[in-house]
Design a protein around this motif. Structure first.
Motif, PDB file in Angstrom:
ATOM      1  N   ASP A  17      -6.389   8.253  -0.594  1.00 38.35           N
ATOM      2  CA  ASP A  17      -5.893   7.983   0.757  1.00 38.35           C
ATOM      3  C   ASP A  17      -4.896   6.836   0.801  1.00 38.35           C
ATOM      4  O   ASP A  17      -3.963   6.852   1.589  1.00 38.35           O
ATOM      5  N   ALA A  18      -5.076   5.825  -0.051  1.00 40.01           N
ATOM      6  CA  ALA A  18      -4.187   4.669  -0.028  1.00 40.01           C
ATOM      7  C   ALA A  18      -2.782   5.037  -0.498  1.00 40.01           C
ATOM      8  O   ALA A  18      -1.817   4.381  -0.134  1.00 40.01           O
ATOM      9  N   ASP A  19      -2.662   6.082  -1.316  1.00 37.55           N
ATOM     10  CA  ASP A  19      -1.369   6.471  -1.870  1.00 37.55           C
ATOM     11  C   ASP A  19      -0.596   7.455  -0.980  1.00 37.55           C
ATOM     12  O   ASP A  19       0.592   7.628  -1.164  1.00 37.55           O
ATOM     13  N   ARG A  20      -1.264   8.105  -0.055  1.00 37.85           N
ATOM     14  CA  ARG A  20      -0.565   9.117   0.747  1.00 37.85           C
ATOM     15  C   ARG A  20       0.196   8.460   1.892  1.00 37.85           C
ATOM     16  O   ARG A  20      -0.251   7.488   2.475  1.00 37.85           O
ATOM     17  N   ASP A  21       1.356   9.003   2.192  1.00 40.09           N
ATOM     18  CA  ASP A  21       2.189   8.513   3.278  1.00 40.09           C
ATOM     19  C   ASP A  21       1.851   9.335   4.522  1.00 40.09           C
ATOM     20  O   ASP A  21       2.146  10.534   4.562  1.00 40.09           O
ATOM     21  N   PRO A  22       1.239   8.729   5.535  1.00 40.60           N
ATOM     22  CA  PRO A  22       0.823   9.500   6.705  1.00 40.60           C
ATOM     23  C   PRO A  22       1.988  10.150   7.446  1.00 40.60           C
ATOM     24  O   PRO A  22       1.834  11.236   8.004  1.00 40.60           O
ATOM     25  N   VAL A  23       3.153   9.526   7.426  1.00 37.67           N
ATOM     26  CA  VAL A  23       4.307  10.115   8.114  1.00 37.67           C
ATOM     27  C   VAL A  23       4.726  11.402   7.397  1.00 37.67           C
ATOM     28  O   VAL A  23       4.919  12.444   8.029  1.00 37.67           O
ATOM     29  N   GLU A  24       4.841  11.347   6.082  1.00 31.77           N
ATOM     30  CA  GLU A  24       5.228  12.537   5.318  1.00 31.77           C
ATOM     31  C   GLU A  24       4.195  13.648   5.470  1.00 31.77           C
ATOM     32  O   GLU A  24       4.539  14.823   5.635  1.00 31.77           O
TER      33      GLU A  24
END
Length: 122
Positions: free
Chosen positions: A3-10
């Motif tokens: 979760d820390a690595d994922r970009d929520p906007v993308e």
């Protein structure tokens, strides 16, 4: 990717790009975006970024995806795992988690009913 690595906007933009409906109300689109983030600033950024990139058209309270036919496939894009999870949509405890695989990361877990709602199958 955790979760820390994922970009929520993308991730949110990808989710909007894969909508199955010809149009959704902004409220319905926000219900989907809330599975990515509950941060109001990021939610607005997701909508704005998707519109700016031409992924969606947004007018008069409606969101219309511009890319048709790029739906999420349950067979190819959704991974099912057994474990002890909380559904990202409704918060229920679930033992079978459904995870959507996007280029920007993984979205989930969702229960069997919520995955269908998130993807617009119900």
């Amino acid at each position: 990717m955790d979760d820390a690595d994922r970009d929520p906007v993308e991730l949110g933009v990808e989710l909007l790009a894969h909508l199955e409906h010809e149009e959704l109300s902004v409220a319905e689109a926000m219900d989907r975006i809330e599975t990515v983030t509950t941060n109001p600033g990021l939610q607005r950024e997701i909508l704005d970024t998707a519109a700016m990139r031409g992924v969606i058209d947004r007018e008069e309270g409606l969101v219309r995806p511009r890319t048709r036919g790029t739906y999420v496939s349950f067979e190819g894009d959704v991974v099912v795992r057994e474990g002890d999870f909380s559904c990202e949509r409704c918060g229920a405890s679930i033992s079978t988690g459904h995870f959507v695989q996007f280029d920007g990361g993984e979205l989930g877990p969702f229960g069997s009913t919520c995955i269908r709602k998130v993807l617009g199958r119900e």
